[in-house]
Design a protein around this motif. Sequence first.
Motif, PDB file in Angstrom:
ATOM      1  N   ILE A   1      -3.956   4.739  -5.957  1.00 33.60           N
ATOM      2  CA  ILE A   1      -4.372   4.726  -4.550  1.00 33.60           C
ATOM      3  C   ILE A   1      -3.141   4.811  -3.653  1.00 33.60           C
ATOM      4  O   ILE A   1      -3.127   5.534  -2.653  1.00 33.60           O
ATOM      5  CB  ILE A   1      -5.177   3.460  -4.233  1.00 33.60           C
ATOM      6  CG1 ILE A   1      -6.505   3.467  -5.001  1.00 33.60           C
ATOM      7  CG2 ILE A   1      -5.437   3.326  -2.733  1.00 33.60           C
ATOM      8  CD1 ILE A   1      -7.313   2.197  -4.868  1.00 33.60           C
ATOM      9  N   ASN A   2      -2.097   4.089  -4.007  1.00 33.02           N
ATOM     10  CA  ASN A   2      -0.880   4.071  -3.181  1.00 33.02           C
ATOM     11  C   ASN A   2      -0.217   5.434  -3.061  1.00 33.02           C
ATOM     12  O   ASN A   2       0.451   5.721  -2.064  1.00 33.02           O
ATOM     13  CB  ASN A   2       0.123   3.062  -3.743  1.00 33.02           C
ATOM     14  CG  ASN A   2      -0.184   1.643  -3.321  1.00 33.02           C
ATOM     15  OD1 ASN A   2      -1.216   1.376  -2.716  1.00 33.02           O
ATOM     16  ND2 ASN A   2       0.701   0.720  -3.636  1.00 33.02           N
ATOM     17  N   GLU A   3      -0.365   6.272  -4.071  1.00 28.82           N
ATOM     18  CA  GLU A   3       0.313   7.568  -4.035  1.00 28.82           C
ATOM     19  C   GLU A   3      -0.364   8.561  -3.094  1.00 28.82           C
ATOM     20  O   GLU A   3       0.210   9.593  -2.754  1.00 28.82           O
ATOM     21  CB  GLU A   3       0.380   8.169  -5.435  1.00 28.82           C
ATOM     22  CG  GLU A   3      -0.952   8.705  -5.943  1.00 28.82           C
ATOM     23  CD  GLU A   3      -0.820   9.442  -7.264  1.00 28.82           C
ATOM     24  OE1 GLU A   3      -1.841   9.605  -7.949  1.00 28.82           O
ATOM     25  OE2 GLU A   3       0.291   9.871  -7.594  1.00 28.82           O
ATOM     26  N   LYS A   4      -1.566   8.234  -2.650  1.00 29.28           N
ATOM     27  CA  LYS A   4      -2.296   9.140  -1.766  1.00 29.28           C
ATOM     28  C   LYS A   4      -1.735   9.093  -0.347  1.00 29.28           C
ATOM     29  O   LYS A   4      -1.246   8.065   0.109  1.00 29.28           O
ATOM     30  CB  LYS A   4      -3.780   8.747  -1.722  1.00 29.28           C
ATOM     31  CG  LYS A   4      -4.492   8.813  -3.073  1.00 29.28           C
ATOM     32  CD  LYS A   4      -4.566  10.240  -3.588  1.00 29.28           C
ATOM     33  CE  LYS A   4      -5.368  10.320  -4.880  1.00 29.28           C
ATOM     34  NZ  LYS A   4      -5.440  11.699  -5.401  1.00 29.28           N
ATOM     35  N   TYR A   5      -1.853  10.225   0.343  1.00 28.19           N
ATOM     36  CA  TYR A   5      -1.412  10.301   1.742  1.00 28.19           C
ATOM     37  C   TYR A   5      -2.575   9.904   2.649  1.00 28.19           C
ATOM     38  O   TYR A   5      -3.078  10.685   3.446  1.00 28.19           O
ATOM     39  CB  TYR A   5      -0.916  11.715   2.069  1.00 28.19           C
ATOM     40  CG  TYR A   5       0.368  12.066   1.366  1.00 28.19           C
ATOM     41  CD1 TYR A   5       1.591  11.615   1.851  1.00 28.19           C
ATOM     42  CD2 TYR A   5       0.359  12.834   0.209  1.00 28.19           C
ATOM     43  CE1 TYR A   5       2.785  11.930   1.202  1.00 28.19           C
ATOM     44  CE2 TYR A   5       1.542  13.154  -0.453  1.00 28.19           C
ATOM     45  CZ  TYR A   5       2.746  12.701   0.054  1.00 28.19           C
ATOM     46  OH  TYR A   5       3.919  13.012  -0.597  1.00 28.19           O
ATOM     47  N   TRP A   6      -2.985   8.665   2.496  1.00 27.79           N
ATOM     48  CA  TRP A   6      -4.106   8.127   3.263  1.00 27.79           C
ATOM     49  C   TRP A   6      -3.606   7.104   4.267  1.00 27.79           C
ATOM     50  O   TRP A   6      -2.496   6.587   4.158  1.00 27.79           O
ATOM     51  CB  TRP A   6      -5.122   7.453   2.344  1.00 27.79           C
ATOM     52  CG  TRP A   6      -5.838   8.364   1.421  1.00 27.79           C
ATOM     53  CD1 TRP A   6      -5.964   9.718   1.514  1.00 27.79           C
ATOM     54  CD2 TRP A   6      -6.532   7.983   0.221  1.00 27.79           C
ATOM     55  NE1 TRP A   6      -6.699  10.207   0.474  1.00 27.79           N
ATOM     56  CE2 TRP A   6      -7.069   9.172  -0.341  1.00 27.79           C
ATOM     57  CE3 TRP A   6      -6.761   6.770  -0.416  1.00 27.79           C
ATOM     58  CZ2 TRP A   6      -7.819   9.177  -1.508  1.00 27.79           C
ATOM     59  CZ3 TRP A   6      -7.516   6.762  -1.575  1.00 27.79           C
ATOM     60  CH2 TRP A   6      -8.029   7.960  -2.112  1.00 27.79           C
ATOM     61  N   SER A   7      -4.487   6.781   5.207  1.00 23.72           N
ATOM     62  CA  SER A   7      -4.166   5.699   6.138  1.00 23.72           C
ATOM     63  C   SER A   7      -4.243   4.373   5.392  1.00 23.72           C
ATOM     64  O   SER A   7      -4.901   4.263   4.344  1.00 23.72           O
ATOM     65  CB  SER A   7      -5.165   5.689   7.301  1.00 23.72           C
ATOM     66  OG  SER A   7      -6.466   5.359   6.827  1.00 23.72           O
ATOM     67  N   THR A   8      -3.579   3.361   5.919  1.00 27.88           N
ATOM     68  CA  THR A   8      -3.615   2.042   5.290  1.00 27.88           C
ATOM     69  C   THR A   8      -5.045   1.517   5.223  1.00 27.88           C
ATOM     70  O   THR A   8      -5.442   0.892   4.227  1.00 27.88           O
ATOM     71  CB  THR A   8      -2.732   1.051   6.083  1.00 27.88           C
ATOM     72  OG1 THR A   8      -1.376   1.524   6.069  1.00 27.88           O
ATOM     73  CG2 THR A   8      -2.769  -0.337   5.461  1.00 27.88           C
TER      74      THR A   8
ATOM     75  N   HIS B   1       0.819  -1.208   0.000  1.00 38.05           N
ATOM     76  CA  HIS B   1       0.000   0.000   0.000  1.00 38.05           C
ATOM     77  C   HIS B   1       0.859   1.267   0.000  1.00 38.05           C
ATOM     78  O   HIS B   1       0.357   2.353   0.316  1.00 38.05           O
ATOM     79  CB  HIS B   1      -0.928   0.006   1.215  1.00 38.05           C
ATOM     80  CG  HIS B   1      -1.797  -1.206   1.313  1.00 38.05           C
ATOM     81  ND1 HIS B   1      -2.684  -1.566   0.315  1.00 38.05           N
ATOM     82  CD2 HIS B   1      -1.905  -2.172   2.267  1.00 38.05           C
ATOM     83  CE1 HIS B   1      -3.309  -2.686   0.667  1.00 38.05           C
ATOM     84  NE2 HIS B   1      -2.852  -3.070   1.829  1.00 38.05           N
ATOM     85  N   ASN B   2       2.143   1.131  -0.338  1.00 35.51           N
ATOM     86  CA  ASN B   2       3.055   2.268  -0.250  1.00 35.51           C
ATOM     87  C   ASN B   2       3.680   2.673  -1.577  1.00 35.51           C
ATOM     88  O   ASN B   2       4.006   3.843  -1.772  1.00 35.51           O
ATOM     89  CB  ASN B   2       4.188   1.956   0.738  1.00 35.51           C
ATOM     90  CG  ASN B   2       3.689   1.731   2.152  1.00 35.51           C
ATOM     91  OD1 ASN B   2       3.041   2.583   2.718  1.00 35.51           O
ATOM     92  ND2 ASN B   2       3.980   0.559   2.696  1.00 35.51           N
TER      93      ASN B   2
END
Length: 302
Positions: free
Chosen positions: A197-204, A179-180
Amino acid sequence: ELGELGLCKCSIDHNGLLLLSKYLSKNRTLKRLLLNENVIEDVDVARALSLAVKDHPTMEELCVSHCELGTNVDVLPEILGGCNRLKILRLNENKISSQNVAHIGALLASPDTSLATLRLDKNLLSDVDAVHFTAALKSNTNLKYLYLTGNNITDVGKEEITTAVLDTTSLNSIADSNHNCEIVYSTLGTPGLASHINEKYWSTKRKVQSKILLALYGMNNETLSSIQYFRDLPLELIPHGLELIQKHLDCLEQHDTISVHMKNKPNILLGRMYCLLRVWNLPWLFVNAVRRNVQKRQKVFR
């Protein structure tokens, strides 16, 4: 205090590279070393340079693009041996082929690697090399960017590598995916949907939910895996599963492919929900719900 040393296009010879390695062993401040377009085809030179980089206390970035590292198959493994502590490694345009990809995969899979960016643009990588990246990315949690632009990787190889960031074999496999890392194949810098999706600064947690939604909606106009893998979802999680399916893909609403896909299929949510409900024993679901309500009432009366 020297923080960056640029020696690009300097035609540094064998002796010059050895002297540079000795200098690096004494330097304690350098963070960025640029050696682009200097031929490194001698194993002894590669080994000396690798040891100097490996033991350097502050080195974060090594640029050895267009250095003919793929010409001698024994040179690149020596270079990679000293790159565990680097943050950025640029290996663009080095004629790197399948003969050396296993060593790159080993570097990425190493638990000691700190690499956050790896550039392999314009090399000779192909679909057969995809398996090494897939295996490495499944265990690597540090790499943020992997650039594979300008190689001979077709849609077949891209699909193989994509399984590292979105493995739709089961719900667990989606959760266990990488996910990173953002994987870039195009000079335009446009990643695939899962990599987006992985490029977003979201929680896992949010990334996992988004990938489950993406698998349910399907990519390339077809679902990646059968909805039947929800059959084993525990009964108490059914409401959460239904809620997840009803959510709009707000995380990808700005992505053109998803937007068009959603506009063309307005009933897709209802269809996915029907498929999901069909795999469960619905009478059992309602019976258990009634039992729980009865138990709650009994507790209230007591």
